[in-house]
Enzyme design. Structure first.
Site, PDB file in Angstrom:
ATOM      1  N   HIS A 133      -0.460  12.904   0.312  1.00 24.38           N
ATOM      2  CA  HIS A 133       0.344  12.108  -0.265  1.00 24.38           C
ATOM      3  C   HIS A 133       1.499  12.998  -0.578  1.00 24.38           C
ATOM      4  O   HIS A 133       2.295  12.703  -1.725  1.00 24.38           O
ATOM      5  CB  HIS A 133       0.034  10.965  -1.334  1.00 24.38           C
ATOM      6  CG  HIS A 133      -0.987  10.046  -0.620  1.00 24.38           C
ATOM      7  ND1 HIS A 133      -1.049   9.633   0.529  1.00 24.38           N
ATOM      8  CD2 HIS A 133      -1.862   9.372  -1.500  1.00 24.38           C
ATOM      9  CE1 HIS A 133      -2.010   8.439   0.659  1.00 24.38           C
ATOM     10  NE2 HIS A 133      -2.638   8.494  -0.522  1.00 24.38           N
ATOM     11  N   HIS A 207       1.868   2.353  -1.193  1.00 31.33           N
ATOM     12  CA  HIS A 207       0.621   2.539  -1.550  1.00 31.33           C
ATOM     13  C   HIS A 207       0.318   1.348  -2.330  1.00 31.33           C
ATOM     14  O   HIS A 207      -0.209   1.487  -3.484  1.00 31.33           O
ATOM     15  CB  HIS A 207       0.580   3.831  -2.172  1.00 31.33           C
ATOM     16  CG  HIS A 207      -0.790   4.216  -1.986  1.00 31.33           C
ATOM     17  ND1 HIS A 207      -2.008   3.469  -2.543  1.00 31.33           N
ATOM     18  CD2 HIS A 207      -1.308   5.397  -1.485  1.00 31.33           C
ATOM     19  CE1 HIS A 207      -3.025   4.132  -2.084  1.00 31.33           C
ATOM     20  NE2 HIS A 207      -2.788   5.308  -1.574  1.00 31.33           N
ATOM     21  N   GLU A 347      -2.304   0.687   3.865  1.00 33.61           N
ATOM     22  CA  GLU A 347      -1.263   1.536   4.212  1.00 33.61           C
ATOM     23  C   GLU A 347      -0.974   1.946   5.592  1.00 33.61           C
ATOM     24  O   GLU A 347      -1.485   2.561   6.295  1.00 33.61           O
ATOM     25  CB  GLU A 347      -1.474   3.203   3.317  1.00 33.61           C
ATOM     26  CG  GLU A 347      -2.048   3.103   1.968  1.00 33.61           C
ATOM     27  CD  GLU A 347      -2.988   3.877   1.541  1.00 33.61           C
ATOM     28  OE1 GLU A 347      -2.553   5.351   1.745  1.00 33.61           O
ATOM     29  OE2 GLU A 347      -4.208   3.545   1.407  1.00 33.61           O
TER      30      GLU A 347
HETATM   31  C1  GLA Z   1      -5.406   7.122  -0.165  1.00 35.92           C
HETATM   32  C2  GLA Z   1      -6.353   8.004   0.163  1.00 35.92           C
HETATM   33  C3  GLA Z   1      -7.470   7.850  -0.831  1.00 35.92           C
HETATM   34  C4  GLA Z   1      -6.969   7.969  -2.251  1.00 35.92           C
HETATM   35  C5  GLA Z   1      -5.992   7.094  -2.556  1.00 35.92           C
HETATM   36  C6  GLA Z   1      -5.194   7.588  -3.780  1.00 35.92           C
HETATM   37  O1  GLA Z   1      -5.684   5.847   0.119  1.00 35.92           O
HETATM   38  O2  GLA Z   1      -6.529   7.846   1.378  1.00 35.92           O
HETATM   39  O3  GLA Z   1      -8.529   8.839  -0.629  1.00 35.92           O
HETATM   40  O4  GLA Z   1      -6.534   9.351  -2.400  1.00 35.92           O
HETATM   41  O5  GLA Z   1      -4.888   7.102  -1.495  1.00 35.92           O
HETATM   42  O6  GLA Z   1      -6.374   7.335  -4.819  1.00 35.92           O
END
Ligand code: GLA
Length: 397
Positions: A133, A207, A347
């Site tokens: 991210h 997110h 997402e």
């Molecule tokens: C995304 C990732 C997860 C986790 C979340 C945040 O969805 O794929 O593995 O890291 O973000 O906690």
């Protein structure tokens, strides 16, 4: 009571009820208030967008996060359906990315490195050996510049951010523009665009963690939500949640959401990929109709409230994540404890680790080019008399 008096009493009561209900619906428009200061003294603001139906989206300039999203159930009761915090402090220490804008690269890049034109770029490792991210200080930890902009059918807020050349290891000055539009048809539309002055990689998303039952103290989990995902294939992962490169058929697996299925039906299945994710934490390769500029990616129905959310996107993938890392230790809005499976994320994105996977759709952005994607979260409700969803029984897949 005489007829005329009775009539006056009835019309008076009707008028009172009408006034009472119309006064509970906020006026359409945008308001701005302080969301608090970050530890380094920066001011965060909260913009509240309200549409003509009283639907409301609150967006923070810190991380561009959707802080709350109030949508009606089948009786018209508005409730907040996203996880988040009451003030900026929560977002400063947050590790779950609640509601935030994610970039420069949403999801994981394996070994926190990639090459462009034979040059190797090393990124911050913030998820085991990998980059997640956008790195240590991703776009979710930036203060965005906000501006109200005109919209044909609702309220719109533009957020801009300059991600400097070398930030978190990524090449090129990246000018990012995100426009949130809350339409009068109860859609939250997100338009992402970006330009660069050096060849780079970009993968932007939001997110938000949704629970269509409503969030708050004593909130239920999302296992009874019924989900459909418009995908025939998903990208299996290794133990670090990096795609292996395979595009696997969903049929006969717990990843088959081609027919409406309860999220909880197979979430504990004795299956390798489910175990690796601790639930769902996987990218689905979306089925696209040739020529359609934007396609339906997923649809979630919550049978008790009747709330329905559709996700439409121009992106080739969607990460379905069932908040497997939440464990009740994070307290959000109103002090509510956020437990495992308290919410789900959809997402929209390019596939994880695309910079290292030549067979995945490219995430490269060149100078002179323009990155542009759109995602729409569309809210509606089920007719109480019409049972449209089929809940499949858990299987041992
Ligand atoms: C995304 C990732 C997860 C986790 C979340 C945040 O969805 O794929 O593995 O890291 O973000 O906690």
């Amino acid at each position: 009571m005489k007829r005329s008096k009775l009539w006056t009493a009835i019309t008076g009561a009707i008028l009172m009820t009408t006034l009472a209900s119309s006064s509970t619906i906020a006026k359409p428009g945008i308001t701005k208030s302080s969301f608090g200061k970050t530890p380094d003294g920066a001011e965060a603001e909260l913009y509240k967008l309200t549409n003509k139906n009283g639907v409301e989206a609150a967006i923070s300039t810190y991380g561009g996060a959707v802080v709350s999203l109030k949508v009606p159930d089948r009786h018209g009761t508005l409730e907040d359906i996203v996880l988040g915090y009451d003030s900026v402090d929560g977002y400063v220490s947050d590790k779950a990315y609640f509601g935030a804008l994610i970039g420069r690269y949403g999801n994981r890049i394996g070994h926190a490195q990639f090459s462009l034109d034979h040059k190797r770029y090393m990124l911050a490792k913030n998820n085991g050996a990998n980059s997640l991210h956008g790195g240590i200080k991703g776009f979710n930890k930036a203060i965005w510049t906000a501006k109200e902009v005109p919209a044909k059918d609702g309220q719109a807020l533009e957020l801009t951010y300059l991600s400097k050349d070398g930030e978190e290891g990524f090449p090129g000055n990246l000018h990012v523009r995100v426009v949130y539009t809350l339409t009068d048809s109860n859609e939250l539309k997100i338009d992402y665009s970006a330009t660069t002055d050096k060849k780079t990689v970009v993968n932007l998303t939001n997110h938000a963690y949704f629970n269509l039952l409503g969030v708050g103290q004593g909130m239920g989990d999302i296992l009874g939500h019924v989900l459909t995902v418009e995908a025939d294939k998903f990208t299996p992962v290794d133990s670090g949640l990096i795609p292996t490169g395979e595009l696997r058929d969903v049929s006969g697996t717990p990843f088959d959401f081609r027919k409406p299925t309860a999220i909880g039906a197979r979430i504990d299945a004795n299956e390798e990929q489910i175990k690796l994710g601790g639930g769902y934490d996987h990218n689905f390769a979306l089925r696209r109709k040739m020529g359609d500029p934007i396609s339906l990616a997923a649809r979630a129905v919550e049978p008790a409230s009747g709330r329905i959310m559709e996700v439409w996107t121009t992106e080739p993938g969607v990460q379905f994540y069932t908040s497997n890392f939440l464990d009740g230790s994070v307290h959000g809005k109103g002090g509510a404890a956020y437990a495992k499976h308290a919410a789900f994320c959809l997402e929209t994105q390019h596939f994880p680790d695309s910079p290292n996977q030549s067979k995945f759709p490219s995430t490269v952005l060149n100078p002179g080019g323009r990155y542009h994607t759109t995602t729409i979260y569309k809210f509606s409700t089920q007719n109480p008399k019409y049972k449209e969803v089929k809940i499949l029984k858990p299987t041992n897949q």
